[in-house]
Design a protein around this motif. Structure first.
Motif, PDB file in Angstrom:
ATOM      1  N   LEU A  31       0.810  -1.375  -0.019  1.00  0.00           N
ATOM      2  CA  LEU A  31       0.042  -0.024   0.183  1.00  0.00           C
ATOM      3  C   LEU A  31       0.832   0.960   0.103  1.00  0.00           C
ATOM      4  CD1 LEU A  31      -2.714  -0.701   2.655  1.00  0.00           C
ATOM      5  CD2 LEU A  31      -3.054  -0.997  -0.026  1.00  0.00           C
ATOM      6  N   ASP A  81      -2.393   5.474   1.445  1.00  0.00           N
ATOM      7  CA  ASP A  81      -3.531   4.419   1.790  1.00  0.00           C
ATOM      8  C   ASP A  81      -3.078   3.700   3.313  1.00  0.00           C
ATOM      9  OD1 ASP A  81      -4.739   4.556  -0.499  1.00  0.00           O
ATOM     10  OD2 ASP A  81      -3.633   3.249  -1.575  1.00  0.00           O
ATOM     11  N   TYR A  90      -5.670   3.946   6.213  1.00  0.00           N
ATOM     12  CA  TYR A  90      -6.029   2.797   7.253  1.00  0.00           C
ATOM     13  C   TYR A  90      -5.860   3.064   8.629  1.00  0.00           C
ATOM     14  CZ  TYR A  90      -5.107  -1.888   9.439  1.00  0.00           C
ATOM     15  OH  TYR A  90      -5.340  -2.677  10.320  1.00  0.00           O
ATOM     16  N   LEU A 137     -10.771   3.733   1.781  1.00  0.00           N
ATOM     17  CA  LEU A 137      -9.450   3.084   1.479  1.00  0.00           C
ATOM     18  C   LEU A 137      -9.803   1.823   0.497  1.00  0.00           C
ATOM     19  CD1 LEU A 137      -6.604   2.191   2.256  1.00  0.00           C
ATOM     20  CD2 LEU A 137      -7.583   1.139   4.057  1.00  0.00           C
ATOM     21  N   ARG A 189     -10.199   3.227  -2.950  1.00  0.00           N
ATOM     22  CA  ARG A 189      -8.667   3.740  -3.540  1.00  0.00           C
ATOM     23  C   ARG A 189      -8.117   2.674  -4.270  1.00  0.00           C
ATOM     24  NH1 ARG A 189      -5.993   8.559  -2.361  1.00  0.00           N
ATOM     25  NH2 ARG A 189      -4.133   7.264  -2.194  1.00  0.00           N
ATOM     26  N   VAL A 190      -8.023   1.530  -3.187  1.00  0.00           N
ATOM     27  CA  VAL A 190      -7.187   0.436  -3.613  1.00  0.00           C
ATOM     28  C   VAL A 190      -7.659  -0.543  -4.835  1.00  0.00           C
ATOM     29  CG1 VAL A 190      -6.315  -1.903  -2.766  1.00  0.00           C
ATOM     30  CG2 VAL A 190      -6.125   0.000  -1.414  1.00  0.00           C
TER      31      VAL A 190
END
Length: 179
Positions: free
Chosen positions: A59, A63, A67, A125, A128-129
Motif C-alpha cells: 500500500l 493508503d 488505514y 480506502l 482507492r485500492v
C-alpha cells in the motif's frame, strides 16, 4: 419502597413515573445499541486483520495513513457504543437512571457519528485500492450523503414534522400511531 408519583401523560401519551420512563427509555436505547455495536465490532474486527494481509506491505503511504485513521475511528466508535453498558454498570443501583439514560444516549449518538466516519474512511480506502481513479471521491460522497440522509436528515425531519403541537396538547401523528 415508597409509592411512586404518577406523572401526567407526557407528549408521547404515556402515563408513567419518571422511573418507569427511564426504564423504558433504557430498554429502547439498549436495543438500538445492539444493532450499531454489532456492525461496528464486525467492521473493527476486519480492520484489525488487514495489516496482516500480504498485500498491506504494497500500500502507498497515503493508503496506510487512511488505514490507520480508519482503525482509530473504529476503535473510538467501538468505545463510544460500548460506553453506555459500562456507564450503566458503574452507576447501577444509584437511583440515577434518568441521568444514565441521558449520558448513554449522548455516547450512542457520538458512537454513530464515529461509525459514520469509520465507514466513510474504510470505503475510501477500499475504493482507492480497488479502483485507482477519480470516481472514488464521488462514490464515497454519494454513500456519505446516503448515510447522512438515512441516519440524521430523515429522522430529524420526522421529529420536526410529526411532533409539532396540535390542539388539545397531542402530538401530530400519521395514522393515529405513536412512537
Amino acid at each position: 419502597m415508597g409509592t411512586q408519583r404518577r406523572v401526567d401523560a407526557g407528549p408521547d401519551g404515556r402515563d408513567e413515573t419518571p422511573e418507569e420512563r427511564a426504564d423504558r427509555q433504557w430498554q429502547e436505547l439498549i436495543q438500538e445499541i445492539r444493532v450499531a455495536q454489532t456492525g461496528v465490532q464486525i467492521l473493527f474486527g476486519f480492520l484489525l486483520t488487514v495489516v496482516f494481509a500480504p498485500t498491506f506491505a504494497g500500500l502507498s503511504q497515503t493508503d496506510r495513513t487512511i488505514y490507520v485513521i480508519t482503525v482509530v475511528l473504529g476503535a473510538l466508535a467501538t468505545g463510544a457504543l460500548i460506553g453506555p453498558v459500562a456507564f450503566h454498570r458503574i452507576v447501577s443501583g444509584r437511583k440515577i437512571k434518568p441521568e444514565a439514560v441521558s449520558w448513554a444516549s449522548r455516547l450512542t449518538f457520538i458512537g454513530l457519528i464515529l461509525l459514520l466516519a469509520t465507514c466513510t474512511s474504510a470505503l475510501l480506502l477500499v475504493l482507492r485500492v480497488a479502483m485507482h481513479n477519480a470516481l472514488v471521491p464521488w462514490l464515497v460522497g454519494g454513500v456519505v450523503a446516503w448515510y447522512l440522509l438515512g441516519w440524521f436528515v430523515l429522522p430529524t425531519w420526522a421529529r420536526i414534522r410529526y411532533t409539532a403541537e396540535q390542539p388539545h396538547g397531542r402530538a401530530r401523528t400519521q395514522g393515529g400511531g405513536r412512537t
